[in-house]
Design a protein around this motif. Sequence first.
Motif, mmCIF file in Angstrom:
data_model
loop_
_atom_site.group_PDB
_atom_site.id
_atom_site.type_symbol
_atom_site.label_atom_id
_atom_site.label_comp_id
_atom_site.label_asym_id
_atom_site.label_seq_id
_atom_site.Cartn_x
_atom_site.Cartn_y
_atom_site.Cartn_z
ATOM 1 N N ILE A 149 22.341 21.729 61.575
ATOM 2 C CA ILE A 149 20.934 20.532 60.889
ATOM 3 C C ILE A 149 21.452 22.019 59.397
ATOM 4 C CG2 ILE A 149 19.906 23.684 60.880
ATOM 5 C CD1 ILE A 149 17.804 20.755 60.600
ATOM 6 N N PHE A 150 22.411 22.469 59.621
ATOM 7 C CA PHE A 150 22.692 23.074 57.539
ATOM 8 C C PHE A 150 23.785 22.076 57.897
ATOM 9 C CE2 PHE A 150 21.904 26.813 60.575
ATOM 10 C CZ PHE A 150 21.182 27.794 59.980
ATOM 11 N N SER A 151 24.295 21.202 58.087
ATOM 12 C CA SER A 151 25.541 20.571 57.152
ATOM 13 C C SER A 151 24.519 19.240 57.314
ATOM 14 C CB SER A 151 26.546 20.133 58.377
ATOM 15 O OG SER A 151 25.987 19.661 58.968
ATOM 16 N N GLU A 152 23.378 18.800 57.842
ATOM 17 C CA GLU A 152 22.565 18.212 57.888
ATOM 18 C C GLU A 152 21.976 18.203 55.993
ATOM 19 O OE1 GLU A 152 20.442 17.805 61.171
ATOM 20 O OE2 GLU A 152 22.504 17.091 62.865
ATOM 21 N N LEU A 153 21.352 19.450 56.291
ATOM 22 C CA LEU A 153 20.428 19.626 55.199
ATOM 23 C C LEU A 153 21.108 19.627 54.182
ATOM 24 C CD1 LEU A 153 18.369 22.854 56.456
ATOM 25 C CD2 LEU A 153 17.541 20.408 55.857
ATOM 26 N N THR A 154 22.150 20.091 53.817
ATOM 27 C CA THR A 154 22.886 19.990 52.743
ATOM 28 C C THR A 154 24.031 18.401 52.814
ATOM 29 O OG1 THR A 154 24.927 20.373 53.756
ATOM 30 C CG2 THR A 154 23.918 22.239 52.920
ATOM 31 N N ASP A 155 23.619 17.288 53.589
ATOM 32 C CA ASP A 155 24.313 16.007 53.285
ATOM 33 C C ASP A 155 22.476 15.188 53.013
ATOM 34 O OD1 ASP A 155 26.330 16.008 54.103
ATOM 35 O OD2 ASP A 155 25.965 15.601 56.916
ATOM 36 N N LEU A 156 21.722 16.465 52.830
ATOM 37 C CA LEU A 156 20.030 15.328 51.546
ATOM 38 C C LEU A 156 20.745 15.137 50.306
ATOM 39 C CD1 LEU A 156 17.439 16.754 54.130
ATOM 40 C CD2 LEU A 156 18.368 14.085 54.403
ATOM 41 N N SER A 157 20.449 14.280 49.829
ATOM 42 C CA SER A 157 20.380 14.105 48.626
ATOM 43 C C SER A 157 19.096 14.945 47.469
ATOM 44 C CB SER A 157 19.628 12.594 48.189
ATOM 45 O OG SER A 157 18.781 12.072 48.358
ATOM 46 N N GLY A 158 20.443 15.780 46.494
ATOM 47 C CA GLY A 158 19.226 16.676 45.524
ATOM 48 C C GLY A 158 19.785 17.576 47.040
ATOM 49 N N SER A 159 19.394 19.285 45.577
ATOM 50 C CA SER A 159 19.591 20.428 45.918
ATOM 51 C C SER A 159 18.345 20.397 46.946
ATOM 52 C CB SER A 159 19.495 20.943 45.069
ATOM 53 O OG SER A 159 18.400 21.386 44.523
ATOM 54 N N SER A 160 18.771 21.512 48.176
ATOM 55 C CA SER A 160 17.554 21.801 48.902
ATOM 56 C C SER A 160 16.585 22.996 48.342
ATOM 57 C CB SER A 160 18.265 23.260 50.281
ATOM 58 O OG SER A 160 17.388 23.275 51.215
ATOM 59 N N SER A 161 15.446 22.691 48.436
ATOM 60 C CA SER A 161 14.283 22.627 48.397
ATOM 61 C C SER A 161 13.919 24.575 49.509
ATOM 62 C CB SER A 161 12.844 22.392 48.743
ATOM 63 O OG SER A 161 13.050 21.400 48.059
ATOM 64 N N LEU A 162 14.901 25.237 50.536
ATOM 65 C CA LEU A 162 14.780 26.069 51.268
ATOM 66 C C LEU A 162 15.637 26.895 50.116
ATOM 67 C CD1 LEU A 162 16.311 24.228 54.334
ATOM 68 C CD2 LEU A 162 14.306 25.551 54.374
ATOM 69 N N THR A 163 15.466 28.623 50.876
ATOM 70 C CA THR A 163 16.103 29.009 49.718
ATOM 71 C C THR A 163 16.628 30.381 50.989
ATOM 72 O OG1 THR A 163 13.569 30.775 49.939
ATOM 73 C CG2 THR A 163 14.727 29.361 47.655
ATOM 74 N N CYS A 164 16.278 30.343 51.886
ATOM 75 C CA CYS A 164 16.546 30.979 52.861
ATOM 76 C C CYS A 164 17.367 30.344 54.856
ATOM 77 C CB CYS A 164 15.321 31.723 53.392
ATOM 78 S SG CYS A 164 15.703 33.450 54.206
ATOM 79 N N ILE A 165 17.710 31.147 55.092
ATOM 80 C CA ILE A 165 18.766 30.833 56.213
ATOM 81 C C ILE A 165 17.454 31.963 57.547
ATOM 82 C CG2 ILE A 165 20.583 30.199 57.735
ATOM 83 C CD1 ILE A 165 19.444 28.049 56.095
ATOM 84 N N SER A 166 17.469 31.083 58.908
ATOM 85 C CA SER A 166 17.118 32.471 59.524
ATOM 86 C C SER A 166 18.051 31.898 61.022
ATOM 87 C CB SER A 166 15.555 32.293 60.299
ATOM 88 O OG SER A 166 14.972 32.468 59.025
ATOM 89 N N LEU A 167 18.964 32.922 60.638
ATOM 90 C CA LEU A 167 20.229 32.255 62.014
ATOM 91 C C LEU A 167 20.483 32.371 63.250
ATOM 92 C CD1 LEU A 167 23.470 31.028 62.148
ATOM 93 C CD2 LEU A 167 24.192 32.759 61.726
ATOM 94 N N GLN A 168 20.386 31.754 64.416
ATOM 95 C CA GLN A 168 19.958 32.514 65.677
ATOM 96 C C GLN A 168 22.030 32.041 66.148
ATOM 97 O OE1 GLN A 168 18.686 31.268 69.059
ATOM 98 N NE2 GLN A 168 18.584 28.797 68.630
#
Length: 685
Positions: free
Chosen positions: A383-402
């Motif tokens: 999911i993290f690489s898929e998010l960063t592959d999207l155009s533009g910078s992420s609107s997310l500010t935080c990650i909850s990792l498991q």
Amino acid sequence: MKLNPTMRMLLCALTLTFSFSRIHAQLSITGDLKQYHKTTLTFTGLNVSEAPGTFLNYRMNVTFTSPGNEIYVVPGYFAADGDAANTSATSGDKWRVHINPDEIGVWSYVVSFRTGTDIAVSSDANAGSATSIDGTSGTFTIAATDKTGNDFRAHGKLQYVDKPYAQFADGTYFYEIGSDSPETFLEYGDFDATVGRHTFEEIVEYQDDSDPTWAGGKGIEIMSAVNYMASRSMNVQYFLTMNINGDGKEAFPFPSDTEYTTYDVSKLAQWQIVFDHMYNKGMIQEFALTEDRNSNWFEEQEGVGLHDFSTSRKLYYRELIARFGYLNVIYNIGEEANWENFGKGNDYYTAAQVEEAAAYIQALTPYTDLISIHNGPNTDFSIFSELTDLSGSSSLTCISLQGSYDNYSSGHDELNDIHDLAQNDGTNWVIRYTEPYYDSNSMIDLDTWTERSLWASLTAGGAGIHYNSNDGDISEDNYRLWKGFFLRMHYAKEFLTDNAIPFWNMSNDNDAISRGSLLSDGTDNYIVFLAEGGTADIDLPGSNNYIIKWFDPRNGCGLQDGSITSVNSGSAQSIGDPPNNPEKSWVVFIKKNESLSTNEEQELSSDFKIFPNPTTPGYINISGLHNDRYALRVFDISGRLLDITTVEISDNNQKINMGHLNSGIYILKFESSTKQAYSQKLVIK
């Protein structure tokens, strides 16, 4: 949201227009009216009841202007009779808004109250038509906070500041420690329309007579749970706010599990009493807004495409932000939301949906809150690489990792990889290890968890960690079972704060160490973690001298000396051996040796006194310092740093033990939490 200067000017003009047609609505302003404290405005307006039209077809926004001309557009909500937590009312004429004021002085407000089909989820300020209390305006005055310690009323809102660590409004940086269990925290029977999975009866003795309750004394047990967590220095609780099809199935903000656009006002008011208590105790709520079995639940209810952004989902986000957005909340868009699970085909939440939801929440909240996503399953980090592959910078500010801590990789290597992905995408995510799993076929082991989860994530630049009880994260509510894990987390946080370590400016730098893991700022501060004990060689820059101290992650007990107490700059410099138990894990703190400048030596306060002085080895008395936690540095007369520690000065504690110092002349430098410094010479005979 904060507005730019152009929008601010337009809003001022709009406010002037409102002032000519102002409606004199009945209003009460409640709260302490102090900086960082909850301030509530309750208006008397339309008399309605809990029904889809109430929540969808009316929209109340209140625009607040701070003394410094910052603009906050805050969503408001229907509050039934204004006392629904106690009365369980489902109808009334009260409409409410909360603000977390970050400035001292006179604040002003103006109300926008409009009606129209689905207007609640519209971002168009002019949608629908004005009604009821629209145009009501006024002012109120905010005084300075009077709180100290962990109470968030002393620090204000937790904010994203484009760094891997979040920061409070007062400038303090945050290291997060707490519990992921029980994820079903809100399945508590004293809440209206809730099946009570949890009683918290094993820790009910932690109740306090001053704890808030509702409906004639309900809520004692869950308040005790909050008190227990705070007593163990925990500062976050993670839980699901909607799990109708998933883990637990009994936590949701609706009157029943078949409704999705009607909100249970009394239940949410009772949640709010608990959340306010958590805020005052210094505990964040991480709202897991959904989980994998509910990923597209709202879209399914509306009968739209599973990957659409449904009206009811937007309403869900708005209602939670309106009611709880003034608190220190982390909005977790979904636990395991991208997990295609149980053979349901495309029931998962896509990266594009995550970004769309994050952007919507970011636009709706008036603060710079932490907005997160949680990966799933625990072996899938795509999911993290898929998010960063999207155009533009992420609107997310935080990650909850498991991830699984059967090996070191999830808590360390994966966290490093996610940091790199985000920075390559032009952003900094605040990454917390919120759900460290273990193999269900193996026995849970406190030392292994400490090594592979806690310190593995900390030295990778992780901003915090939660304990997860694995198979008991739904049904278990006896926090005492986890006290060993809480204690290890407390030791780690205490290590950072007591030694005034600027962790917010540090990042992983394993290449500079021969073994183990390393967190450093590249110049002055280095934290080495040796999971398997032993020693290591380190590369240190420049032409400096560094002091070396050892810290036991299993037992705390402050900094200790190893076989080498200082080292000079250079490549492959040995850090020596630990004080004892060389086969056990150790933390090593390496800090550039400071010299006390002439100016600092003369930095005296006329009110600050150390006595008796001269004295003999033992306790000294302090006067003239404000109640606070101070970083205390001890220098010899030549200006060489000898020791770093943290001391708490309060009305009940004006003594410090200097029994470890030999006869000589020393400079004691106290630095407060607001970076004010006070120095005095101490002579020990």
